[in-house]
Write an enzyme that holds these catalytic residues in place. Structure first.
Site, short mmCIF file in Angstrom:
data_model
loop_
_atom_site.label_atom_id
_atom_site.label_comp_id
_atom_site.label_asym_id
_atom_site.label_seq_id
_atom_site.Cartn_x
_atom_site.Cartn_y
_atom_site.Cartn_z
CB SER A 142 30.70 -68.51 13.49
OG SER A 142 30.99 -69.31 14.62
CE1 TYR A 166 30.85 -73.11 10.34
CE2 TYR A 166 31.85 -72.48 12.42
CZ TYR A 166 30.76 -72.48 11.57
OH TYR A 166 29.60 -71.86 11.95
P1 NAD Z 1 21.96 -75.45 8.49
O1 NAD Z 1 22.79 -76.65 8.20
O2 NAD Z 1 20.53 -75.63 8.78
O3 NAD Z 1 22.10 -74.37 7.34
C1 NAD Z 1 23.09 -74.34 6.38
C2 NAD Z 1 22.43 -74.13 5.04
O4 NAD Z 1 23.43 -73.96 4.02
C3 NAD Z 1 21.57 -75.33 4.62
O5 NAD Z 1 20.26 -74.90 4.31
C4 NAD Z 1 22.27 -75.88 3.39
O6 NAD Z 1 21.40 -76.42 2.43
C5 NAD Z 1 22.96 -74.63 2.86
N1 NAD Z 1 24.08 -74.95 1.97
C6 NAD Z 1 25.06 -75.87 2.14
N2 NAD Z 1 25.85 -75.91 1.07
C7 NAD Z 1 25.38 -74.98 0.20
C8 NAD Z 1 25.79 -74.55 -1.08
N3 NAD Z 1 26.84 -75.10 -1.70
N4 NAD Z 1 25.06 -73.57 -1.70
C9 NAD Z 1 23.98 -73.02 -1.08
N5 NAD Z 1 23.55 -73.40 0.14
C10 NAD Z 1 24.25 -74.35 0.77
O7 NAD Z 1 22.67 -74.75 9.74
P2 NAD Z 1 22.55 -73.25 10.30
O8 NAD Z 1 22.99 -73.31 11.69
O9 NAD Z 1 21.23 -72.66 9.97
O10 NAD Z 1 23.72 -72.51 9.48
C11 NAD Z 1 23.52 -71.30 8.78
C12 NAD Z 1 24.74 -70.42 8.96
O11 NAD Z 1 24.84 -70.07 10.33
C13 NAD Z 1 26.07 -71.09 8.59
O12 NAD Z 1 26.87 -70.19 7.85
C14 NAD Z 1 26.68 -71.38 9.94
O13 NAD Z 1 28.09 -71.39 9.88
C15 NAD Z 1 26.17 -70.20 10.73
N6 NAD Z 1 26.26 -70.43 12.18
C16 NAD Z 1 25.49 -71.37 12.78
C17 NAD Z 1 25.61 -71.59 14.15
C18 NAD Z 1 24.80 -72.60 14.87
O14 NAD Z 1 25.09 -72.88 16.05
N7 NAD Z 1 23.77 -73.21 14.28
C19 NAD Z 1 26.53 -70.83 14.88
C20 NAD Z 1 27.30 -69.88 14.23
C21 NAD Z 1 27.15 -69.70 12.89
#
Ligand code: NAD
Length: 265
Positions: free
Chosen positions: A148, A161
């Site tokens: 991130s 986080y």
């Molecule tokens: P999201 O909530 O759609 O995805 C997160 C996923 O992690 C979900 O599918 C959830 O089921 C899974 N998850 C949660 N707990 C888990 C566990 N114990 N075991 C296995 N899977 C688990 O949101 P996203 O934005 O797609 O996030 C994905 C990654 O991207 C994350 O690591 C997040 O920190 C990172 N990220 C997202 C953003 C953003 O703005 N969306 C920005 C920076 C980083």
């Protein structure tokens, strides 16, 4: 032909958001995709269906893998199932992640541990399992971490986080250095604001989207596909000389946007 053709990739947290977009992109590029999910298989099955459709008739497989990435026994069993189906692993993508907002002085330790457990411990557990297999198989491998902008930008009221993503930066660099001599590349992608379920607090409210967009030099949040394409590049041989790096796909958020206009001297 894409050079992800016939590669075997395991993606954690792939039932929604960026993980889903990565699964679909890698399937489109000819990879066999392991779709990890922690609880109900419904959304993971939707990811698998979208991935299959993206193949447009070319061969390749999707495999659903239930596991909580913070649990060692479940991670070990997941990698065993992956190998039992696909024979070998070429690419691991640590994408699973959660967040929770609380003023730091009010954070319950159970919440702090839960976030670190999934975002950082889970990433290491999966990396360790993949490394053991890469070394056993021979021929190197690729580990990619979904970090991130908060790997380097503080995020007040999201201490778990922030700390987890900071740690992911060092996880990436340390493993990259330790295994570079054995043909294993380790990199990360650092997204900014992406339209996914983790951001449901603002993504469905046009006014809130406008407010978020005003903070971003490129003027808008990303679509998950724009993040998936960076993973596809880093996983491919086009990135064969890149290791230990975090590519910030953040619309310029890491550029100190407050300095767009001169306000100091
Ligand atoms: P999201 O909530 O759609 O995805 C997160 C996923 O992690 C979900 O599918 C959830 O089921 C899974 N998850 C949660 N707990 C888990 C566990 N114990 N075991 C296995 N899977 C688990 O949101 P996203 O934005 O797609 O996030 C994905 C990654 O991207 C994350 O690591 C997040 O920190 C990172 N990220 C997202 C953003 C953003 O703005 N969306 C920005 C920076 C980083």
């Amino acid at each position: 032909m894409s050079n992800l053709q016939n590669k075997n990739v395991l993606i954690t947290g792939a039932s929604t958001g960026i993980g889903r977009a990565i699964a679909v992109r890698f399937a489109r590029d000819g990879a066999n995709v392991g779709i990890n999910y922690p609880d109900s298989p419904t959304a993971a099955q939707e990811t698998a269906d979208l991935a299959k459709a993206a193949r447009a008739g070319s061969v390749g497989k999707e495999l659903l893998l239930k596991a909580d990435v913070s649990k060692e026994d479940e991670v070990e069993a997941m990698f065993q199932s992956f190998i039992a189906s696909f024979g070998r692993i070429d690419i691991l993508i640590n994408n699973a992640g959660i967040q929770k907002d609380t003023p730091s002085h009010e954070v319950a330790m159970a919440d702090f541990d839960h976030i670190l457990g999934i975002n950082l411990r889970g990433a290491f557990l999966c990396a360790r399992a993949a490394l053991r297999l890469f070394l056993k198989q021979g021929g190197g491998g690729v580990i990619l971490n979904d970090s991130s902008v908060h790997q380097i930008i503080p995020k007040p009221e999201f201490i778990g986080y922030s700390v987890s993503k900071g740690g992911m930066g060092n996880l990436t660099r340390t493993l990259a250095l330790e295994y570079a001599g054995r043909g294993i590349r380790v990199n990360a992608v650092g997204p900014g604001a992406v339209i996914t379920p983790i951001n449901k607090a603002w993504t469905n409210d046009p006014e809130a989207v406008k407010k978020v967009s005003n903070h971003i030099p490129l003027g808008r949040p990303a679509q998950p596909e724009e993040i998936a394409s960076v993973f596809a590049f880093l996983a491919s041989d086009d990135a064969s000389y890149i290791t230990g790096q975090t590519i910030f796909a953040c619309g310029g958020l890491t550029l100190y946007p407050e300095f767009r206009e001169n306000w100091s001297s």
